[in-house]
Design an enzyme around this catalytic site. Structure first.
Site, PDB file in Angstrom:
ATOM      1  N   HIS A   1      47.232   3.524  14.649  1.00  0.00           N
ATOM      2  CA  HIS A   1      46.294   4.504  15.233  1.00  0.00           C
ATOM      3  C   HIS A   1      45.457   5.260  14.844  1.00  0.00           C
ATOM      4  O   HIS A   1      43.959   5.362  15.644  1.00  0.00           O
ATOM      5  CB  HIS A   1      46.978   5.524  15.678  1.00  0.00           C
ATOM      6  CG  HIS A   1      46.870   6.308  17.692  1.00  0.00           C
ATOM      7  ND1 HIS A   1      46.016   5.397  18.260  1.00  0.00           N
ATOM      8  CD2 HIS A   1      46.380   7.874  17.818  1.00  0.00           C
ATOM      9  CE1 HIS A   1      45.243   6.351  18.849  1.00  0.00           C
ATOM     10  NE2 HIS A   1      45.551   7.399  17.851  1.00  0.00           N
TER      11      HIS A   1
ATOM     12  N   GLU B   1      50.294  17.820  24.650  1.00  0.00           N
ATOM     13  CA  GLU B   1      50.713  16.965  24.144  1.00  0.00           C
ATOM     14  C   GLU B   1      51.562  16.791  23.103  1.00  0.00           C
ATOM     15  O   GLU B   1      51.824  18.573  22.660  1.00  0.00           O
ATOM     16  CB  GLU B   1      49.352  15.716  23.697  1.00  0.00           C
ATOM     17  CG  GLU B   1      48.786  15.376  24.560  1.00  0.00           C
ATOM     18  CD  GLU B   1      47.325  14.661  24.257  1.00  0.00           C
ATOM     19  OE1 GLU B   1      46.803  14.104  24.833  1.00  0.00           O
ATOM     20  OE2 GLU B   1      47.229  15.624  22.595  1.00  0.00           O
TER      21      GLU B   1
ATOM     22  N   ARG C   1      48.358  13.373  12.090  1.00  0.00           N
ATOM     23  CA  ARG C   1      47.685  14.325  12.894  1.00  0.00           C
ATOM     24  C   ARG C   1      48.088  14.692  14.225  1.00  0.00           C
ATOM     25  O   ARG C   1      48.688  14.234  14.553  1.00  0.00           O
ATOM     26  CB  ARG C   1      46.434  13.586  13.088  1.00  0.00           C
ATOM     27  CG  ARG C   1      45.373  13.843  14.246  1.00  0.00           C
ATOM     28  CD  ARG C   1      44.967  12.822  14.586  1.00  0.00           C
ATOM     29  NE  ARG C   1      45.082  11.983  15.513  1.00  0.00           N
ATOM     30  CZ  ARG C   1      44.952  11.377  16.552  1.00  0.00           C
ATOM     31  NH1 ARG C   1      43.724  11.797  16.995  1.00  0.00           N
ATOM     32  NH2 ARG C   1      45.379  10.947  17.233  1.00  0.00           N
TER      33      ARG C   1
HETATM   34  C1  LIG Z   1      42.851   3.933  21.937  1.00  0.00           C
HETATM   35  C2  LIG Z   1      42.363   5.403  21.108  1.00  0.00           C
HETATM   36  C3  LIG Z   1      42.970   6.932  21.989  1.00  0.00           C
HETATM   37  C4  LIG Z   1      41.885   8.136  20.740  1.00  0.00           C
HETATM   38  N1  LIG Z   1      42.734   9.423  21.952  1.00  0.00           N
HETATM   39  C5  LIG Z   1      42.578  10.280  21.566  1.00  0.00           C
HETATM   40  C6  LIG Z   1      42.651  11.951  21.417  1.00  0.00           C
HETATM   41  O1  LIG Z   1      43.151  11.701  23.540  1.00  0.00           O
HETATM   42  N2  LIG Z   1      41.831  12.888  21.051  1.00  0.00           N
HETATM   43  C7  LIG Z   1      41.656  12.815  19.640  1.00  0.00           C
HETATM   44  O2  LIG Z   1      41.068  13.665  19.626  1.00  0.00           O
HETATM   45  N3  LIG Z   1      41.501  11.395  18.896  1.00  0.00           N
HETATM   46  C8  LIG Z   1      41.692  10.296  20.068  1.00  0.00           C
HETATM   47  N4  LIG Z   1      41.693   9.035  19.527  1.00  0.00           N
HETATM   48  C9  LIG Z   1      41.361   9.525  17.671  1.00  0.00           C
HETATM   49  C10 LIG Z   1      39.148   9.844  17.977  1.00  0.00           C
HETATM   50  O3  LIG Z   1      39.530   8.649  19.241  1.00  0.00           O
HETATM   51  C11 LIG Z   1      38.842   9.202  17.187  1.00  0.00           C
HETATM   52  O4  LIG Z   1      39.329   9.612  15.700  1.00  0.00           O
HETATM   53  C12 LIG Z   1      37.198   9.947  17.000  1.00  0.00           C
HETATM   54  O5  LIG Z   1      36.546   9.710  18.174  1.00  0.00           O
HETATM   55  C13 LIG Z   1      36.646   9.290  15.625  1.00  0.00           C
HETATM   56  O6  LIG Z   1      35.076   9.366  16.160  1.00  0.00           O
HETATM   57  P1  LIG Z   1      34.465   9.119  15.227  1.00  0.00           P
HETATM   58  O7  LIG Z   1      32.618   9.342  15.667  1.00  0.00           O
HETATM   59  O8  LIG Z   1      34.515  10.156  13.455  1.00  0.00           O
HETATM   60  O9  LIG Z   1      33.699   7.568  15.075  1.00  0.00           O
HETATM   61  P2  LIG Z   1      33.759   6.469  15.843  1.00  0.00           P
HETATM   62  O10 LIG Z   1      33.934   6.983  17.338  1.00  0.00           O
HETATM   63  O11 LIG Z   1      34.846   4.853  16.203  1.00  0.00           O
HETATM   64  O12 LIG Z   1      32.216   5.663  15.669  1.00  0.00           O
HETATM   65  C14 LIG Z   1      32.377   5.127  14.352  1.00  0.00           C
HETATM   66  C15 LIG Z   1      30.907   4.386  14.371  1.00  0.00           C
HETATM   67  O13 LIG Z   1      30.611   3.990  12.928  1.00  0.00           O
HETATM   68  C16 LIG Z   1      29.435   3.079  13.750  1.00  0.00           C
HETATM   69  N5  LIG Z   1      29.472   2.022  12.086  1.00  0.00           N
HETATM   70  C17 LIG Z   1      30.725   2.044  11.703  1.00  0.00           C
HETATM   71  N6  LIG Z   1      30.555   1.232  10.928  1.00  0.00           N
HETATM   72  C18 LIG Z   1      28.927   0.664  10.420  1.00  0.00           C
HETATM   73  C19 LIG Z   1      28.236  -0.043  10.242  1.00  0.00           C
HETATM   74  N7  LIG Z   1      28.390  -0.774   8.963  1.00  0.00           N
HETATM   75  N8  LIG Z   1      26.632   0.200  10.531  1.00  0.00           N
HETATM   76  C20 LIG Z   1      26.271   0.730  11.261  1.00  0.00           C
HETATM   77  N9  LIG Z   1      27.448   1.655  12.293  1.00  0.00           N
HETATM   78  C21 LIG Z   1      28.602   1.604  12.046  1.00  0.00           C
HETATM   79  C22 LIG Z   1      30.269   2.278  15.176  1.00  0.00           C
HETATM   80  O14 LIG Z   1      29.781   1.546  15.465  1.00  0.00           O
HETATM   81  C23 LIG Z   1      30.337   3.961  15.328  1.00  0.00           C
HETATM   82  O15 LIG Z   1      29.407   3.623  16.261  1.00  0.00           O
HETATM   83  C24 LIG Z   1      41.987   8.253  19.610  1.00  0.00           C
HETATM   84  C25 LIG Z   1      41.292   6.703  19.255  1.00  0.00           C
HETATM   85  C26 LIG Z   1      41.929   5.864  20.217  1.00  0.00           C
HETATM   86  C27 LIG Z   1      41.928   4.927  19.281  1.00  0.00           C
END
Ligand SMILES: Cc1cc2nc3c(=O)[nH]c(=O)nc-3n(C[C@H](O)[C@H](O)[C@H](O)COP(=O)(O)OP(=O)(O)OC[C@H]3O[C@@H](n4cnc5c(N)ncnc54)[C@H](O)[C@@H]3O)c2cc1C
Length: 496
Positions: free
Chosen positions: A334, A113, A369
């Protein structure tokens, strides 16, 4: 009051990995505010970066690429941890049953990538995040010590002596919970913009809660704009055309259907995301047109369909055949590099409060990033948070007294506040700050934030999310103004 040892808020990659690492002796609650799979992790397409059983690559090369993409603003200690511990977490994923694509010889297929000097992205076709979330959720559901609540919204969290009390809304009913250690894994802030790739949960709730508890927040204005979102400006959630499409040789074309990246960066289409997004904005100014395309039609059609099945079929539904057509693209919000500032064990500046994943700031991303480093960050640093909590003292007698008061007859928040915040952010701080719009935007956002804080509104999802959006927009613009002032673009010093 319902009592747990540890409460994890969020069930994406970070929250699930933390739950899977906590000692089985601990009583743990995991909550998420929507359906189980509604999160950014589930949307990740490209994959997860890491050096795992690849003799031709090394953590040092991965670190180098991470630093180049991050403008050398990366934290050297946490970045070392990220690249060196990648093998542990990729191995763990495989043990939890995550099915990464393999080559005919049985070795893992590692893709390339933008910004990576080596093929080091492990992936499951173009739906890697979904594969990870499904497999980790299945593993969490088997844990006897973990309770899992979906559609459970954290509305408030307070620090008390020895731990935290939390106000959680589920099935239109509030319940009070307490825990000695809380882990915020609440994801990003994309919904503060009109156009984002992020899921609807990305409203910055955890960052706003931490900020209101006095936690240190860092680099919230370090926002990544992905250069190649499908340009369908009628929908707020923009469908992403993964970096890996450029990694496999796609060209970027301007309104005249001509390649243009050679005018901006010698890495051409494989320059890091911020460089490509900036190049598109400069090229738009040069040509006077916002029309841009991605084109991979020069590659074998069967390869494209097999390598990008999800992207191919989604675009086909929208009337574009990726094997034949130039597909319209434009940058959109993003990813958030900044967040709740944490140390290398994911501890925030509030005792007992941890933050992991996109809501946190570990410093590994610098000011931009590197593609596919965020799932890795979420997994590595949530595992480390849980390992740290496992070693901490738990007080059997912890039993706080606290009552949340709700006025069920209070009015809902006025309509249109969220729309106003999004319009301000889109104008004042999209790809590059608009210096003229920053200050009036900040003043308006501050007004909305104060209204939501002072007014006695009905506490529901709309209120919690609007208040979080106003808080993160306020912090982002305040920081952006400070940066612009340092660069002498703004002279006002009365930004409070
Ligand atoms: C379209 C897209 C493609 C991507 N592709 C890649 C990739 O190929 N490789 C890579 O490394 N990264 C990629 N990313 C980024 C990556 O997916 C995210 O940064 C990462 O998955 C975030 O994980 P997380 O567990 O921090 O948050 P998330 O997976 O967003 O989880 C957040 C959680 O918090 C909960 N939550 C939030 N607020 C509250 C509240 N008030 N009360 C209760 N629960 C709450 C939500 O319900 C959810 O369960 C991509 C992102 C997007 C949008």
């Amino acid at each position: 009051m319902k009592k747990y040892d540890v409460i994890i808020v969020g069930a994406g990659a970070a929250g699930l990995s933390a739950a899977l690492t906590l000692s089985e002796k601990l009583k743990v609650l995991v909550i998420c505010k929507g359906e189980k799979q509604l999160c950014n992790s589930n949307l990740a397409q490209g994959g997860i970066a890491g050096v795992y059983n690849s003799p031709e690559d090394s953590p040092e090369f991965h670190k180098h690429d991470t630093f180049v993409a991050g403008g050398f603003e990366n934290d050297p200690v946490t970045t070392d941890i990220l690249v060196n511990e990648a093998k542990t977490d990729i191995h763990r994923l495989i043990e939890f049953g995550v099915d990464f694509d393999k080559k005919e010889n049985g070795d893992y297929h590692r893709t390339l990538e933008g910004g990576h000097g080596k093929h080091r992205i492990f992936h499951n076709a173009d739906a890697t995040g979904h594969e990870i979330v499904v497999k980790l959720q299945a593993a969490v559901e088997k844990l006897p010590n973990v309770d899992f609540l979906d559609n459970a919204l954290l509305c408030s969290i307070k620090k008390v002596n020895g731990g935290f009390v939390l106000d959680i809304l589920k099935d239109e009913k509030f319940d009070t919970y307490c825990c000695q250690y809380a882990v915020l894994c609440t994801g990003g802030i994309g919904r503060v913009y009109e156009f984002t790739t992020n899921s609807s949960i990305a409203t910055g709730d955890g960052i706003a809660f931490a900020y209101n508890m006095g936690a240190r927040i860092k680099h919230l204005s370090y926002i990544q704009f992905h250069p190649t979102a499908f340009n369908n400006k009628n929908t707020r959630e923009c469908f992403l055309i993964s970096e890996a499409v450029r990694g496999e040789g796609a060209y970027l074309l301007n309104c005249n259907k001509e390649r243009f990246m050679h005018n901006y960066d010698k890495r051409l289409e494989l320059a890091p995301r911020d460089v490509v997004s900036h190049s598109i904005i400069f090229e738009a100014k040069r040509t006077g047109s916002d029309d841009f395309y991605i084109d991979i039609s020069h590659k074998d059609s069967e390869f494209i369909r097999n390598r990008f099945p999800m992207i191919y079929s989604n675009l086909l539904k929208a009337g574009y055949d990726l094997t034949k057509d130039s597909v319209p693209i434009f940058p959109c919000q993003h990813y958030l590099m900044g967040g709740i500032d944490v140390d290398s064990s994911s501890q925030t500046s509030v005792d007992g409060l941890y933050a992991c994943g996109e809501c946190s700031h570990t410093g590994v991303h610098g000011n931009n990033r590197l593609a596919s480093n965020s799932l890795l960050e979420a997994l590595v640093f949530s595992r480390r948070a849980a390992e740290h909590i496992n070693k901490r003292h738990f007080d059997e007698s912890f039993s706080p007294v606290y009552e949340f008061v709700h006025d069920e007859n209070a009015s809902p928040i006025p309509k249109g506040l969220r729309t106003s915040i999004r319009a301000i952010m889109q104008k004042a701080y999209f790809v590059m700050p608009d210096v003229d719009a920053l200050f009036p935007g900040f003043e308006k956002v501050k007004e909305i934030k104060e209204l939501l804080e002072r007014g006695k509104f009905l506490v529901n999802k709309d209120y919690v999310e609007a208040r979080a959006l106003a808080t993160v927009a306020y912090i982002i613009l305040k920081e952006a103004i400070a940066i612009a002032s340092e660069n002498a673009e703004i002279t006002r010093s009365d930004v409070k």
